[in-house]
Design a protein around this motif. Structure first.
Motif, PDB file in Angstrom:
ATOM      1  N   TYR A  31       0.847  -1.191   0.000  1.00 51.00           N
ATOM      2  CA  TYR A  31       0.000   0.000   0.000  1.00 51.00           C
ATOM      3  C   TYR A  31       0.883   1.242   0.000  1.00 51.00           C
ATOM      4  O   TYR A  31       1.970   1.230   0.596  1.00 51.00           O
ATOM      5  CB  TYR A  31      -0.930   0.002   1.217  1.00 51.00           C
ATOM      6  CG  TYR A  31      -2.050  -1.007   1.115  1.00 51.00           C
ATOM      7  CD1 TYR A  31      -3.183  -0.735   0.367  1.00 51.00           C
ATOM      8  CD2 TYR A  31      -1.956  -2.240   1.759  1.00 51.00           C
ATOM      9  CE1 TYR A  31      -4.216  -1.660   0.260  1.00 51.00           C
ATOM     10  CE2 TYR A  31      -2.977  -3.174   1.661  1.00 51.00           C
ATOM     11  CZ  TYR A  31      -4.097  -2.876   0.913  1.00 51.00           C
ATOM     12  OH  TYR A  31      -5.108  -3.797   0.808  1.00 51.00           O
ATOM     13  N   ALA A  38       1.802  -6.132   1.868  1.00 53.97           N
ATOM     14  CA  ALA A  38       0.549  -6.747   2.310  1.00 53.97           C
ATOM     15  C   ALA A  38       0.403  -8.122   1.662  1.00 53.97           C
ATOM     16  O   ALA A  38      -0.162  -9.043   2.252  1.00 53.97           O
ATOM     17  CB  ALA A  38      -0.638  -5.859   1.967  1.00 53.97           C
ATOM     18  N   GLY A  57      -4.654 -14.570  10.887  1.00 58.50           N
ATOM     19  CA  GLY A  57      -4.839 -13.521  11.883  1.00 58.50           C
ATOM     20  C   GLY A  57      -5.044 -12.165  11.235  1.00 58.50           C
ATOM     21  O   GLY A  57      -4.852 -11.993  10.025  1.00 58.50           O
ATOM     22  N   SER A  58      -5.427 -11.197  12.047  1.00 50.95           N
ATOM     23  CA  SER A  58      -5.684  -9.852  11.555  1.00 50.95           C
ATOM     24  C   SER A  58      -4.426  -9.258  10.927  1.00 50.95           C
ATOM     25  O   SER A  58      -3.336  -9.369  11.482  1.00 50.95           O
ATOM     26  CB  SER A  58      -6.148  -8.984  12.729  1.00 50.95           C
ATOM     27  OG  SER A  58      -6.561  -7.741  12.241  1.00 50.95           O
ATOM     28  N   GLY A  59      -4.602  -8.683   9.740  1.00 56.04           N
ATOM     29  CA  GLY A  59      -3.490  -8.006   9.086  1.00 56.04           C
ATOM     30  C   GLY A  59      -2.588  -8.901   8.253  1.00 56.04           C
ATOM     31  O   GLY A  59      -1.589  -8.441   7.705  1.00 56.04           O
ATOM     32  N   CYS A  60      -2.929 -10.190   8.112  1.00 55.32           N
ATOM     33  CA  CYS A  60      -2.046 -11.094   7.366  1.00 55.32           C
ATOM     34  C   CYS A  60      -2.222 -10.958   5.852  1.00 55.32           C
ATOM     35  O   CYS A  60      -1.447 -11.527   5.092  1.00 55.32           O
ATOM     36  CB  CYS A  60      -2.259 -12.536   7.806  1.00 55.32           C
ATOM     37  SG  CYS A  60      -3.830 -13.232   7.294  1.00 55.32           S
ATOM     38  N   GLY A  61      -3.248 -10.218   5.414  1.00 56.14           N
ATOM     39  CA  GLY A  61      -3.389  -9.965   3.982  1.00 56.14           C
ATOM     40  C   GLY A  61      -4.570 -10.627   3.304  1.00 56.14           C
ATOM     41  O   GLY A  61      -4.674 -10.617   2.071  1.00 56.14           O
ATOM     42  N   LYS A  62      -5.498 -11.159   4.082  1.00 58.65           N
ATOM     43  CA  LYS A  62      -6.642 -11.881   3.509  1.00 58.65           C
ATOM     44  C   LYS A  62      -7.488 -10.974   2.599  1.00 58.65           C
ATOM     45  O   LYS A  62      -7.763 -11.313   1.449  1.00 58.65           O
ATOM     46  CB  LYS A  62      -7.540 -12.445   4.626  1.00 58.65           C
ATOM     47  CG  LYS A  62      -6.823 -13.340   5.603  1.00 58.65           C
ATOM     48  CD  LYS A  62      -7.752 -13.859   6.691  1.00 58.65           C
ATOM     49  CE  LYS A  62      -8.361 -12.798   7.578  1.00 58.65           C
ATOM     50  NZ  LYS A  62      -7.376 -12.082   8.429  1.00 58.65           N
ATOM     51  N   SER A  63      -7.894  -9.817   3.153  1.00 55.84           N
ATOM     52  CA  SER A  63      -8.733  -8.912   2.366  1.00 55.84           C
ATOM     53  C   SER A  63      -7.972  -8.372   1.162  1.00 55.84           C
ATOM     54  O   SER A  63      -8.555  -8.212   0.078  1.00 55.84           O
ATOM     55  CB  SER A  63      -9.216  -7.741   3.224  1.00 55.84           C
ATOM     56  OG  SER A  63     -10.070  -8.211   4.237  1.00 55.84           O
ATOM     57  N   THR A  64      -6.709  -8.129   1.336  1.00 55.50           N
ATOM     58  CA  THR A  64      -5.905  -7.622   0.222  1.00 55.50           C
ATOM     59  C   THR A  64      -5.850  -8.651  -0.909  1.00 55.50           C
ATOM     60  O   THR A  64      -5.943  -8.291  -2.088  1.00 55.50           O
ATOM     61  CB  THR A  64      -4.479  -7.265   0.708  1.00 55.50           C
ATOM     62  OG1 THR A  64      -4.594  -6.330   1.796  1.00 55.50           O
ATOM     63  CG2 THR A  64      -3.662  -6.645  -0.393  1.00 55.50           C
ATOM     64  N   GLU A 179     -15.355 -12.069   5.133  1.00 54.96           N
ATOM     65  CA  GLU A 179     -15.953 -12.158   6.471  1.00 54.96           C
ATOM     66  C   GLU A 179     -17.458 -11.884   6.428  1.00 54.96           C
ATOM     67  O   GLU A 179     -17.957 -11.041   7.174  1.00 54.96           O
ATOM     68  CB  GLU A 179     -15.276 -11.148   7.414  1.00 54.96           C
ATOM     69  CG  GLU A 179     -13.765 -11.240   7.376  1.00 54.96           C
ATOM     70  CD  GLU A 179     -13.145 -11.629   8.699  1.00 54.96           C
ATOM     71  OE1 GLU A 179     -13.890 -11.972   9.626  1.00 54.96           O
ATOM     72  OE2 GLU A 179     -11.910 -11.610   8.780  1.00 54.96           O
ATOM     73  N   HIS A 212     -11.376 -15.190   9.834  1.00 56.42           N
ATOM     74  CA  HIS A 212     -10.316 -15.488  10.798  1.00 56.42           C
ATOM     75  C   HIS A 212     -10.826 -16.505  11.823  1.00 56.42           C
ATOM     76  O   HIS A 212     -10.170 -16.754  12.831  1.00 56.42           O
ATOM     77  CB  HIS A 212      -9.795 -14.209  11.463  1.00 56.42           C
ATOM     78  CG  HIS A 212     -10.849 -13.419  12.162  1.00 56.42           C
ATOM     79  ND1 HIS A 212     -11.433 -12.302  11.617  1.00 56.42           N
ATOM     80  CD2 HIS A 212     -11.445 -13.602  13.348  1.00 56.42           C
ATOM     81  CE1 HIS A 212     -12.340 -11.833  12.451  1.00 56.42           C
ATOM     82  NE2 HIS A 212     -12.370 -12.611  13.506  1.00 56.42           N
TER      83      HIS A 212
HETATM   84  N1  ATP Z   1      -5.733   0.911   2.590  1.00 52.24           N
HETATM   85  C1  ATP Z   1      -4.613   0.542   3.219  1.00 52.24           C
HETATM   86  N2  ATP Z   1      -3.558   1.377   3.319  1.00 52.24           N
HETATM   87  C2  ATP Z   1      -2.418   0.985   3.927  1.00 52.24           C
HETATM   88  N3  ATP Z   1      -2.220  -0.222   4.472  1.00 52.24           N
HETATM   89  C3  ATP Z   1      -3.227  -1.094   4.402  1.00 52.24           C
HETATM   90  C4  ATP Z   1      -4.489  -0.768   3.784  1.00 52.24           C
HETATM   91  N4  ATP Z   1      -5.295  -1.836   3.862  1.00 52.24           N
HETATM   92  C5  ATP Z   1      -4.588  -2.790   4.522  1.00 52.24           C
HETATM   93  N5  ATP Z   1      -3.357  -2.356   4.830  1.00 52.24           N
HETATM   94  C6  ATP Z   1      -2.298  -3.132   5.517  1.00 52.24           C
HETATM   95  O1  ATP Z   1      -2.017  -4.294   4.738  1.00 52.24           O
HETATM   96  C7  ATP Z   1      -1.874  -5.442   5.561  1.00 52.24           C
HETATM   97  C8  ATP Z   1      -2.914  -6.484   5.176  1.00 52.24           C
HETATM   98  O2  ATP Z   1      -4.194  -5.959   5.437  1.00 52.24           O
HETATM   99  P1  ATP Z   1      -5.540  -6.763   5.139  1.00 52.24           P
HETATM  100  O3  ATP Z   1      -6.661  -5.820   5.280  1.00 52.24           O
HETATM  101  O4  ATP Z   1      -5.401  -7.460   3.836  1.00 52.24           O
HETATM  102  O5  ATP Z   1      -5.518  -7.828   6.330  1.00 52.24           O
HETATM  103  P2  ATP Z   1      -6.623  -8.902   6.746  1.00 52.24           P
HETATM  104  O6  ATP Z   1      -5.933 -10.219   6.792  1.00 52.24           O
HETATM  105  O7  ATP Z   1      -7.825  -8.785   5.875  1.00 52.24           O
HETATM  106  O8  ATP Z   1      -6.937  -8.454   8.250  1.00 52.24           O
HETATM  107  P3  ATP Z   1      -8.344  -8.455   9.057  1.00 52.24           P
HETATM  108  O9  ATP Z   1      -8.556  -9.872   9.551  1.00 52.24           O
HETATM  109  O10 ATP Z   1      -8.072  -7.522  10.191  1.00 52.24           O
HETATM  110  O11 ATP Z   1      -9.426  -7.987   8.151  1.00 52.24           O
HETATM  111  C9  ATP Z   1      -1.987  -4.945   7.003  1.00 52.24           C
HETATM  112  O12 ATP Z   1      -0.699  -4.738   7.495  1.00 52.24           O
HETATM  113  C10 ATP Z   1      -2.730  -3.651   6.864  1.00 52.24           C
HETATM  114  O13 ATP Z   1      -2.390  -2.759   7.889  1.00 52.24           O
END
Ligand code: ATP
Ligand code: MG
Length: 384
Positions: A31, A38, A57-64, A179, A212
């Motif tokens: 990002y 990510a 876990g939270s922040g591991c990159g699933k949504s990305t 989710e 998660h």
């Molecule tokens: N719009 C953004 N700008 C900057 N960093 C981002 C953005 N969206 C996500 N990140 C970062 O990218 C990484 C992956 O984020 P992501 O949202 O894919 O995690 P996730 O696995 O879906 O977490 P969660 O379970 O909390 O939804 C994290 O470190 C997050 O802080």
């Protein structure tokens, strides 16, 4: 062969949809303004019609990962293929994917039917076809009775069904769920989870489901990809992932594990006096810790005598009655003969059927515990 055509839905709502395979190859995503990736060399293959869960876990990159697949995020490296076609630079509206989020994102001032029709209109479906298509989809999600109700007057679970009907209305090649159940209470969650699986099988839609919640993942997936630091650490069928974790992270993220000091040699660990086969990826030599599932530990009540088979002596610290099953927390004292000099006390969790034998064991009782021999992963002891 990357495509498969299925006819979906019943009655007037039936639409042909084409299930597509997916490949994400060496995808990197950073990002703007962020120092960490990510997605880091993220690679994932999905067969046509498969339901893959991304768990982590939270922040591991699933949504990305999901958003990159949908085309909602630009990626810096790698390729994304759908049904063998490279869609890496293709805009989101031309990828023919549908997405459902945690928030229902419906129009509250429209009825369920209008919400689904709106999605069809946006895809250029002729007006005369919209109503029957939309009704067919509402039927599929079990909501035909509530077609004319405003979505603001619906429960969370009902609203999420509408969102699902809207996503499926256009017969997407790929369904992406981020989710989708996490805003719902536990009972509705389980119902809708099973419903999503039924619908997914019925329509044969290739699906990526992000959560998660490990129980949700185990219950719904054809395969689960466990993510850590922007990549998939292991992807396997639920049972295999649980029984044959490839890494410490996977073993501890999915299911309960106890850590027992052991000594490894030639593919086996010796732990609490028993011999346990080691899974691939284990420490292969010397002192280590064995990661053992609660149902892979045996426990016998100590009647003041030596047990038939070796085991460490422990004291029951707590009993958790779970209905059909019972879990015992057992504390093995630091001076137990099976623990190395350097070890402190070790707590293990034992699970067994709640039969008469289990009913006879109470907190404070002295017991013997030992691994039963299910293949397990051994990891370096100092990694904790
Ligand atoms: N719009 C953004 N700008 C900057 N960093 C981002 C953005 N969206 C996500 N990140 C970062 O990218 C990484 C992956 O984020 P992501 O949202 O894919 O995690 P996730 O696995 O879906 O977490 P969660 O379970 O909390 O939804 C994290 O470190 C997050 O802080
Ligand atoms: Mg997320």
């Amino acid at each position: 062969m990357q495509e498969r055509t299925t006819t979906t839905g019943s009655g007037s709502g039936g639409v042909a949809s084409t299930a597509a395979g997916i490949d994400m190859v060496d995808v990197d995503k950073t990002y703007p303004g962020s120092a960490v990736k990510a997605l880091d060399d993220f690679t994932l293959h999905i067969d046509p019609g498969e339901l893959v869960v991304l768990l982590g876990g939270s922040g591991c990159g699933k949504s990305t990962a999901l958003r990159s697949l949908a085309g909602l995020e630009d990626i810096q490296a790698g390729r994304i293929l759908v049904a063998g076609d490279d869609v890496t630079g293709v805009p989101v509206n031309l990828r023919n994917m549908a997405m459902v989020f945690q928030q229902y994102s419906l129009f509250p001032h429209m009825t369920a039917l209008e919400n689904v029709e709106f999605g069809l209109e946006a895809h250029g479906i002729a007006k005369r076809d919209r109503r029957s298509l939309a009704m067919g989809r509402l039927e599929l999600v079990g909501l035909s009775e509530l077609a004319d109700r405003y979505t603001q007057r619906m429960s969370g679970g009902q609203q999420q069904r509408v969102a699902l009907a809207r996503a499926l209305a256009v017969s997407p090649r790929v369904l992406l769920l981020d989710e989708p159940l996490s805003a719902l209470d536990a009972k509705v969650r389980v119902q809708l989870r099973d419903e999503i699986r039924r619908i997914q099988k019925e329509t044969g839609t290739t699906t990526v489901f992000v959560t998660h919640d490990q129980e949700e993942a185990l219950a719904i997936a054809d395969r689960i990809g466990v993510m850590n630091h922007g990549r998939i650490e292991q992807i396997d069928a639920p049972e295999r992932l649980y029984r044959r974790p490839a890494t410490e992270y996977v073993a501890t993220f999915v299911g309960l594990t106890s850590r027992i000091p052991c000594v490894c040699e030639a593919g086996f660990a010796s732990a609490f006096g028993r011999r346990v086969p080691l899974l691939p990826g284990s420490t292969d030599h010397g002192p280590a810790e064995l990661l053992v599932r609660p149902e892979a530990l045996e426990m016998v009540a100590d009647a003041g005598s030596v047990p038939r088979r070796p085991g460490a002596r422990g004291r029951v610290a707590a009993v958790h009655f779970l209905g059909a099953l019972v879990r015992f927390d057992v504390l093995v004292a630091a001076d137990d003969a099976y623990l190395p000099e350097s070890s402190g006390p070790v707590q293990v969790t034992v699970q067994m059927a709640s039969d008469d034998a289990a009913a006879g064991v109470h907190a404070g009782d002295e017991v013997y515990v030992a691994p039963s021999g299910m293949p397990s992963l051994a990891v370096p002891a100092d990694r904790r």
